[in-house]
Structures are given as structure tokens and as C-alpha cells.
Design a protein around this motif. Structure first.
Motif, PDB file in Angstrom:
ATOM      1  N   CYS A 134      23.911  55.917  89.605  1.00  0.00           N
ATOM      2  CA  CYS A 134      23.841  56.833  90.747  1.00  0.00           C
ATOM      3  C   CYS A 134      24.970  56.579  91.722  1.00  0.00           C
ATOM      4  O   CYS A 134      25.168  57.363  92.648  1.00  0.00           O
ATOM      5  CB  CYS A 134      22.458  56.847  91.385  1.00  0.00           C
ATOM      6  N   GLY A 135      25.730  55.542  91.531  1.00  0.00           N
ATOM      7  CA  GLY A 135      26.961  55.363  92.288  1.00  0.00           C
ATOM      8  C   GLY A 135      28.146  55.981  91.576  1.00  0.00           C
ATOM      9  O   GLY A 135      29.275  55.791  91.991  1.00  0.00           O
ATOM     10  N   ARG A 136      27.863  56.715  90.501  1.00  0.00           N
ATOM     11  CA  ARG A 136      28.900  57.396  89.710  1.00  0.00           C
ATOM     12  C   ARG A 136      29.969  56.424  89.239  1.00  0.00           C
ATOM     13  O   ARG A 136      31.142  56.759  89.200  1.00  0.00           O
ATOM     14  CB  ARG A 136      29.592  58.510  90.523  1.00  0.00           C
ATOM     15  N   ARG A 137      29.557  55.213  88.903  1.00  0.00           N
ATOM     16  CA  ARG A 137      30.549  54.240  88.518  1.00  0.00           C
ATOM     17  C   ARG A 137      30.799  54.248  87.019  1.00  0.00           C
ATOM     18  O   ARG A 137      31.665  53.565  86.530  1.00  0.00           O
ATOM     19  CB  ARG A 137      30.122  52.835  89.002  1.00  0.00           C
ATOM     20  N   VAL A 138      29.990  55.014  86.290  1.00  0.00           N
ATOM     21  CA  VAL A 138      30.214  55.162  84.864  1.00  0.00           C
ATOM     22  C   VAL A 138      30.330  56.644  84.533  1.00  0.00           C
ATOM     23  O   VAL A 138      29.662  57.475  85.143  1.00  0.00           O
ATOM     24  CB  VAL A 138      29.071  54.529  84.047  1.00  0.00           C
ATOM     25  N   THR A 139      31.162  56.941  83.591  1.00  0.00           N
ATOM     26  CA  THR A 139      31.354  58.348  83.221  1.00  0.00           C
ATOM     27  C   THR A 139      30.072  58.905  82.618  1.00  0.00           C
ATOM     28  O   THR A 139      29.331  58.205  81.921  1.00  0.00           O
ATOM     29  CB  THR A 139      32.478  58.469  82.182  1.00  0.00           C
ATOM     30  N   GLY A 140      29.812  60.163  82.911  1.00  0.00           N
ATOM     31  CA  GLY A 140      28.633  60.814  82.358  1.00  0.00           C
ATOM     32  C   GLY A 140      27.390  60.635  83.217  1.00  0.00           C
ATOM     33  O   GLY A 140      26.290  60.937  82.784  1.00  0.00           O
ATOM     34  N   SER A 141      27.591  60.152  84.435  1.00  0.00           N
ATOM     35  CA  SER A 141      26.452  59.882  85.298  1.00  0.00           C
ATOM     36  C   SER A 141      25.634  61.133  85.612  1.00  0.00           C
ATOM     37  O   SER A 141      24.457  61.052  85.939  1.00  0.00           O
ATOM     38  CB  SER A 141      26.940  59.268  86.605  1.00  0.00           C
ATOM     39  N   ASP A 142      26.271  62.272  85.531  1.00  0.00           N
ATOM     40  CA  ASP A 142      25.588  63.505  85.919  1.00  0.00           C
ATOM     41  C   ASP A 142      24.663  64.011  84.815  1.00  0.00           C
ATOM     42  O   ASP A 142      23.698  64.722  85.074  1.00  0.00           O
ATOM     43  CB  ASP A 142      26.627  64.585  86.232  1.00  0.00           C
ATOM     44  N   ASP A 143      24.973  63.625  83.590  1.00  0.00           N
ATOM     45  CA  ASP A 143      24.237  64.147  82.451  1.00  0.00           C
ATOM     46  C   ASP A 143      22.922  63.390  82.253  1.00  0.00           C
ATOM     47  O   ASP A 143      22.911  62.191  82.009  1.00  0.00           O
ATOM     48  CB  ASP A 143      25.125  64.021  81.205  1.00  0.00           C
ATOM     49  N   ALA A 144      21.812  64.108  82.378  1.00  0.00           N
ATOM     50  CA  ALA A 144      20.501  63.469  82.258  1.00  0.00           C
ATOM     51  C   ALA A 144      20.306  62.859  80.880  1.00  0.00           C
ATOM     52  O   ALA A 144      19.696  61.792  80.737  1.00  0.00           O
ATOM     53  CB  ALA A 144      19.397  64.476  82.547  1.00  0.00           C
ATOM     54  N   LEU A 145      20.835  63.524  79.876  1.00  0.00           N
ATOM     55  CA  LEU A 145      20.680  63.028  78.509  1.00  0.00           C
ATOM     56  C   LEU A 145      21.436  61.710  78.339  1.00  0.00           C
ATOM     57  O   LEU A 145      20.947  60.766  77.725  1.00  0.00           O
ATOM     58  CB  LEU A 145      21.207  64.076  77.517  1.00  0.00           C
ATOM     59  N   PHE A 146      22.632  61.684  78.894  1.00  0.00           N
ATOM     60  CA  PHE A 146      23.409  60.448  78.843  1.00  0.00           C
ATOM     61  C   PHE A 146      22.644  59.308  79.492  1.00  0.00           C
ATOM     62  O   PHE A 146      22.577  58.200  78.956  1.00  0.00           O
ATOM     63  CB  PHE A 146      24.757  60.631  79.541  1.00  0.00           C
ATOM     64  N   VAL A 147      22.077  59.594  80.633  1.00  0.00           N
ATOM     65  CA  VAL A 147      21.337  58.561  81.365  1.00  0.00           C
ATOM     66  C   VAL A 147      20.215  58.007  80.500  1.00  0.00           C
ATOM     67  O   VAL A 147      20.038  56.784  80.368  1.00  0.00           O
ATOM     68  CB  VAL A 147      20.762  59.145  82.667  1.00  0.00           C
ATOM     69  N   GLU A 148      19.491  58.924  79.872  1.00  0.00           N
ATOM     70  CA  GLU A 148      18.360  58.496  79.043  1.00  0.00           C
ATOM     71  C   GLU A 148      18.831  57.613  77.886  1.00  0.00           C
ATOM     72  O   GLU A 148      18.281  56.548  77.636  1.00  0.00           O
ATOM     73  CB  GLU A 148      17.637  59.744  78.516  1.00  0.00           C
ATOM     74  N   HIS A 149      19.870  58.071  77.217  1.00  0.00           N
ATOM     75  CA  HIS A 149      20.382  57.312  76.080  1.00  0.00           C
ATOM     76  C   HIS A 149      20.950  55.967  76.516  1.00  0.00           C
ATOM     77  O   HIS A 149      20.699  54.942  75.896  1.00  0.00           O
ATOM     78  CB  HIS A 149      21.449  58.127  75.341  1.00  0.00           C
ATOM     79  N   ALA A 150      21.737  55.992  77.583  1.00  0.00           N
ATOM     80  CA  ALA A 150      22.338  54.754  78.065  1.00  0.00           C
ATOM     81  C   ALA A 150      21.244  53.748  78.413  1.00  0.00           C
ATOM     82  O   ALA A 150      21.328  52.573  78.048  1.00  0.00           O
ATOM     83  CB  ALA A 150      23.206  55.028  79.285  1.00  0.00           C
ATOM     84  N   SER A 151      20.230  54.223  79.092  1.00  0.00           N
ATOM     85  CA  SER A 151      19.202  53.282  79.508  1.00  0.00           C
ATOM     86  C   SER A 151      18.466  52.730  78.288  1.00  0.00           C
ATOM     87  O   SER A 151      18.083  51.557  78.261  1.00  0.00           O
ATOM     88  CB  SER A 151      18.254  53.941  80.507  1.00  0.00           C
ATOM     89  N   GLN A 152      18.311  53.556  77.255  1.00  0.00           N
ATOM     90  CA  GLN A 152      17.661  53.048  76.044  1.00  0.00           C
ATOM     91  C   GLN A 152      18.520  52.009  75.336  1.00  0.00           C
ATOM     92  O   GLN A 152      18.042  50.962  74.924  1.00  0.00           O
ATOM     93  CB  GLN A 152      17.347  54.206  75.100  1.00  0.00           C
ATOM     94  N   ARG A 153      19.802  52.327  75.178  1.00  0.00           N
ATOM     95  CA  ARG A 153      20.688  51.401  74.479  1.00  0.00           C
ATOM     96  C   ARG A 153      20.785  50.072  75.218  1.00  0.00           C
ATOM     97  O   ARG A 153      20.724  48.992  74.624  1.00  0.00           O
ATOM     98  CB  ARG A 153      22.089  52.015  74.342  1.00  0.00           C
ATOM     99  N   VAL A 154      20.932  50.177  76.529  1.00  0.00           N
ATOM    100  CA  VAL A 154      21.121  48.967  77.325  1.00  0.00           C
ATOM    101  C   VAL A 154      19.872  48.095  77.310  1.00  0.00           C
ATOM    102  O   VAL A 154      19.939  46.878  77.097  1.00  0.00           O
ATOM    103  CB  VAL A 154      21.515  49.359  78.765  1.00  0.00           C
ATOM    104  N   THR A 155      18.720  48.718  77.499  1.00  0.00           N
ATOM    105  CA  THR A 155      17.497  47.919  77.511  1.00  0.00           C
ATOM    106  C   THR A 155      17.220  47.327  76.133  1.00  0.00           C
ATOM    107  O   THR A 155      16.705  46.220  76.021  1.00  0.00           O
ATOM    108  CB  THR A 155      16.290  48.759  77.963  1.00  0.00           C
ATOM    109  N   ALA A 156      17.594  48.077  75.089  1.00  0.00           N
ATOM    110  CA  ALA A 156      17.367  47.561  73.737  1.00  0.00           C
ATOM    111  C   ALA A 156      18.101  46.246  73.531  1.00  0.00           C
ATOM    112  O   ALA A 156      17.592  45.335  72.879  1.00  0.00           O
ATOM    113  CB  ALA A 156      17.810  48.597  72.707  1.00  0.00           C
TER     114      ALA A 156
END
Lengths: 209, 209
Positions: B178-200
Motif C-alpha cells: 500500500c506504499g506502492r513500493r512494489v510494482t503491481g500494487s494496484d492490481d488486486a489479483l497481484f496482491v492476492e497472488h503475491a501474498s500467497q507466494r510470500v506466505t507460502a
DNA sequence: GCCCAATGTTGACAGTGGAAACATGTCTTC
DNA sequence: GAAGACATGTTTCCACTGTCAACATTGGGC
């Protein structure tokens, strides 16, 4: 720019180098009392000039803060780079050491970290240098991940994903600690141990078995 | 003015329930424009009262914000609790789902997250209810870790350490996004995937092999 | 019916970021 | 050298902010 009749020493203009004087005054005040509580007038006073003098060098207060934030990013990147270079051992050790440096930076300069990642700077697009400095930090992390992948130490996949995980971890930890959200935040030893334990867990997940 | 001789319903004092009116006005403005840019006078105006009326219900502006932050912590805890209960499968799945909920919360309400963890509230000791709400969130995380350890799924050790790692990860990720420090921050799908990959990745490190 | 405490209002004050007009020192060009 | 031109710093002003003190209103307990 040699603009003076006095050789050897830069002749003072009206003030000399007001911009850097303002910057260091702002840095001092900000480090002491936080972003919100420092006023432009106070910064100007500390630099020994009138309260609107800053507007000859910065568009507004936010621009001063953006300058500080940028310096913070560069300092953090440099520190991490040094730590990575200085740490002996494999990439795993280097990555963990870099994570520790990140957390230490945040704990030692909590107000600066808040400035760098908080809402004080509303529109980053206005400060390209700031964006660049922040991206460089991300790149530092991504590089070491890549290096680990090439050596077969870290698991395959987009290095930016792995780097994002590592960044998130140390970033969150630093903020939680300096926000006093976990017990023992004041104890430097606790911080060091916590950051080691926490990063070790993620590295376990990153490493190829 | 709202005359107050309504039968059956609690008669309104001067305003009715000004405190909650102020709270919701503050929440609305804060969610729209962030903590720093909202003024107490504007909140009062939105609630339809004079600019000092709030002082009958809150000690100062910070107290209003602390109230909002506390509500944020409670909401986040509740959401995570629900997600944990609703997710079918083992503790591993539940933990990952909880992490996703945390990140989603932060991304959907960035200003609230900044308020909850930023420097807007200078001295937490002044707001015991806020501390309690924050601790409850930590406890929610610790509980699920404990439960995983009891089932032999997660590695041994102080559950608070493992919980701290998990918390740091999702917290950092939410803030970076939410600080827009990573590309794709606006895309909800990206957020979901990123959070899944990272937590995994972290869960991999937490899990017993 | 009357008083009091809780609640809301008015008006003031010091401090803030910022704009506009003015002053001053330095550099460049003759 | 003298004379603009220009960058730099100052003074003055404005709208706005959080907060305090004094005043007004109103409803519930006696």
C-alpha cells in the motif's frame, strides 16, 4: 562552481550552503522528535535563517522530507551492501546479515524509517530521485537472491518474489519493534536475537533441501 | 435541530450520540484522505457541531485517532478470527488464509493501517484499550501457531517467536504494497497472488519436514 | 418548579505552511 | 571599473489548525 575571489575556501554567499544546512537541521530535528512534530520554521531557525528562506531551495516542506527520505534509502542500501560484502560465508549467511542490518537501521532510526515508508510524502511521483533510491534498495535485495539461486542455494522462481518476501519480513519486523508492538523492543540484544530467529525461519523456506 | 421528545427511543441530548457521530465522521474522512490531512474542525463540521464540541468527548485530536485505531485492531482481529474458523483444512491452510486476510485488510484500508502502526499516536501508554486491542491481535496469531505446534505441524520453539515472524511478514508486505513500493500494487489479483507466494515461503520454514 | 452537571457554542490565541512584495549581495557584460 | 540581471534571503500577510476559557443551553434529580 568557482564563484568567489577567495581561493581555497568557498566564499559564503548569503549563508554559504543553505540547502545542506537546512537538510542537516531537518535531519537532526526529525531524528529527535519525529516527522510530524518538526516545523519548517524550526528548521529554518536552526539553520539561522528566516522562516521562508527554505523556499528558495525546496518547493515545500514535503520536498525537504523527501530529500531526507532519499538520503535514508541511500544510506540503508549502502549499509546493506557493505554488510553483504563484509560477511564471510555463503549467500545464506550474507542474506541473513543483510536482514539484520535492515532491522538494526530501522530500530536505530525509527523516525527516519517512518518517514521513508509512512504517509509523510503523499505523492512519490513528484520525487523521481526518491523512487530511484527506493528501487535501488529493492535491487540490492533481489541481487543477492539471484546470486543464491545461481549457486543452487535458493529455490527457483522469480527472484523478485523471493526478494519481496525477504523485504516484507525485515521491514515488518523493524516497524513492529520500533512501534513497540512487541515486548522487549528496547533491548538491543533482544532485537538482534529476534531478527536472527525470524530471518532464519524464512531462509529455511527459501533454501533448497 | 433534532428535537428530542421522541418516545420509545432514547431521547437525544443536544445532538444524540455525538461521540459516535464524531467517530464515524473521523473514520470517513481518514479513510478518504489519510491521517495527516484531516482536521478536527472538519470532523466536527461533518458531524454538524461546533469546532470545539469534540472536547467534551475526547481529550484531544490524538484521542479521536486512538479510538479509530482501536476499532481497526478489533476489526482486523475479528476478520482474521472468522477467516481462520471458516477456512477448511489444516492449521497450515488456516494460517495462510489469515495472512491473506491481514494483507487484504491493509491494502483495502491503507490509511487505517498507517494510523494503527504509524506515528500519529505518540504515546500508546495513554490508551490502554488500544494496547489491549493490539495485544489481542498478536494473541490471535500466537494461538494458531500454538495450535499448529500441538498438532505437530509447526516446528517447536517459543510460539511468540514464530508468531512474530508471521506477523512481520504480512505486516511488511501490506505496508510495502500500500506504499506502492512494489510494482503491481494496484492490481488486486497481484496482491492476492503475491501474498500467497510470500506466505507460502515462510510456512515452508515453519513446517516440520 | 428549581438547580446542577453535562453538553454544545463563541471567541480568542499561538503556531503552522505558504504567497507576495521587497531587499541585498554576487556574477556577467560592457 | 560601472551597470544591470539574477539568485538568494527577509518582511509581511493570509488562511488554517489545535486548544483553552468563558458563556449558553438543556435535561434529569430533588
Amino acid at each position: 562552481m568557482n564563484r568567489s575571489s577567495r581561493p581555497g575556501k568557498r566564499s559564503a554567499y548569503h549563508h554559504g550552503d543553505l540547502k545542506s544546512a537546512l537538510r542537516s537541521a531537518a535531519a537532526t530535528l526529525m531524528a529527535e522528535r519525529g516527522v510530524d512534530t518538526v516545523s519548517l520554521r524550526e528548521i529554518a531557525q536552526m539553520a539561522g535563517v528566516s522562516h521562508t528562506a527554505a523556499y528558495r531551495h525546496y518547493a515545500d516542506k514535503e520536498a525537504v522530507m523527501a530529500d531526507l527520505a532519499e538520503a535514508g534509502f541511500r544510506e540503508l542500501s549502502a549499509t546493506m551492501g557493505q554488510v553483504i560484502a563484509a560477511t564471510r560465508g555463503g549467500v545464506t549467511r550474507k542474506l541473513q546479515a543483510a536482514g539484520g542490518a535492515y532491522v538494526r537501521f530501522g530500530v536505530e532510526q525509527p523516525h527516519l524509517l517512518q518517514l521513508m515508508f509512512g504517509p509523510a510524502i503523499s505523492d512519490w511521483q513528484c520525487y523521481p530521485a526518491l523512487v530511484e533510491a527506493s528501487d535501488a534498495l529493492y535491487a540490492t535485495l533481489t541481487d543477492i537472491i539471484k546470486s543464491g539461486q545461481e549457486k543452487g542455494k535458493f529455490r527457483a522462481g522469480d527472484p523478485r518474489d523471493l526478494a519481496l518476501a525477504a523485504w516484507s519480513l525485515v521491514h515488518g519486523l523493524a516497524l513492529l519493534i520500533c512501534g513497540r508492538r512487541v515486548t522487549g523492543s528496547d533491548d538491543a540484544l533482544f532485537v538482534e536475537h529476534a531478527s536472527q530467529r525470524v530471518t532464519a525461519l524464512l531462509i529455511e523456506g527459501l533454501t533448497v533441501k
